[in-house]
Design a protein around this motif. Sequence first.
Motif, PDB file in Angstrom:
ATOM      1  N   ASN A  56       0.827  -1.210   0.000  1.00 39.60           N
ATOM      2  CA  ASN A  56       0.000   0.000   0.000  1.00 39.60           C
ATOM      3  C   ASN A  56       0.859   1.258   0.000  1.00 39.60           C
ATOM      4  O   ASN A  56       0.583   2.234  -0.719  1.00 39.60           O
ATOM      5  N   HIS A  57       1.914   1.244   0.821  1.00 42.28           N
ATOM      6  CA  HIS A  57       2.817   2.406   0.869  1.00 42.28           C
ATOM      7  C   HIS A  57       3.524   2.606  -0.475  1.00 42.28           C
ATOM      8  O   HIS A  57       3.722   3.740  -0.931  1.00 42.28           O
ATOM      9  N   GLN A  60       1.092   4.127  -2.882  1.00 42.72           N
ATOM     10  CA  GLN A  60       0.889   5.540  -2.553  1.00 42.72           C
ATOM     11  C   GLN A  60       2.090   6.367  -2.995  1.00 42.72           C
ATOM     12  O   GLN A  60       1.934   7.487  -3.510  1.00 42.72           O
ATOM     13  N   SER A  63       1.974   6.810  -6.685  1.00 38.12           N
ATOM     14  CA  SER A  63       0.953   7.806  -7.014  1.00 38.12           C
ATOM     15  C   SER A  63       1.463   9.224  -6.760  1.00 38.12           C
ATOM     16  O   SER A  63       1.258  10.137  -7.564  1.00 38.12           O
ATOM     17  N   ASN A  64       2.164   9.393  -5.626  1.00 41.39           N
ATOM     18  CA  ASN A  64       2.735  10.711  -5.312  1.00 41.39           C
ATOM     19  C   ASN A  64       3.797  11.123  -6.332  1.00 41.39           C
ATOM     20  O   ASN A  64       3.905  12.297  -6.706  1.00 41.39           O
TER      21      ASN A  64
END
Length: 201
Positions: A56-57, A60, A63-64
Motif C-alpha cells: 500500500n505504501h 501511494q 501515485s505521489n
Amino acid sequence: QDIRDCPGPLSALTELNAAVKEKFRHLRGRIQELEQMAKEQDKESEKQSLLREVENHKKQMLSNQAAWRKANLACKIAIDNSEKEQLLQGRDSLRQRKSTKESLAESASNITESLMGISRMMSQQVQQSEETVQTLANSSRTILEANEEFKSMSGTIQLGRKLITKYNRRELTDKLLIFLALALFLATVLYILKKRLFPFL
C-alpha cells in the motif's frame, strides 16, 4: 502544490525538486525497513499483514511520484510560457532577440534534461518493482524448500526416536540376562563350595 505554484525561475524549481527527491529517498528507505521487518516476523499472519501495508505504501509513493511529475511538467510549461511572454515584450534590439533565443534554447535544454531525469526515475521505479517481485518469489520458494526440509527432518527424527526406544529395550533385556547369568554363576559357585567344604550337609 509548491512545485505547481512555483513562479520560477528554473533554479527555484530545481531546489524544490531536490527537496522532494530527498523526501522520496527517505520514504523509500522507511518502506524498505518496514519490508525487512515484515520478513523477520515469526507469525505468517503478521508477516502477510505487514507486507500488504508495504505494498500500500509503495502504491501511494508511486501515485505521489506521478503527481510530482505532472506538477513538474505543469510548472515547466508555465515558466516557459512566462519566459516567452517576457522575451516577446523585449524585442527592442538585436541583443534582446539573441538573448531570447539563448534563453529559449536553455529552457528547452533544461526541460529536456528534466524529462530525461523523470524517465530515468520511472525506469528505476519499474526496476525496483521487478526486484521486489523477484525477492518475494525467491522468499516463497525458500519457504517451500525449508518446509520440505522440515518434513524430511521430522521423519528422520521420528525414525531416530524409534531406534532409541528399541535400543533402550534391548539394553534392559541385556541387563536382565546378565543379572540372571550372574545369579546362576553365583549359585553354582556356592553349590560347589558347599559340596567341597561341607559334604555332610
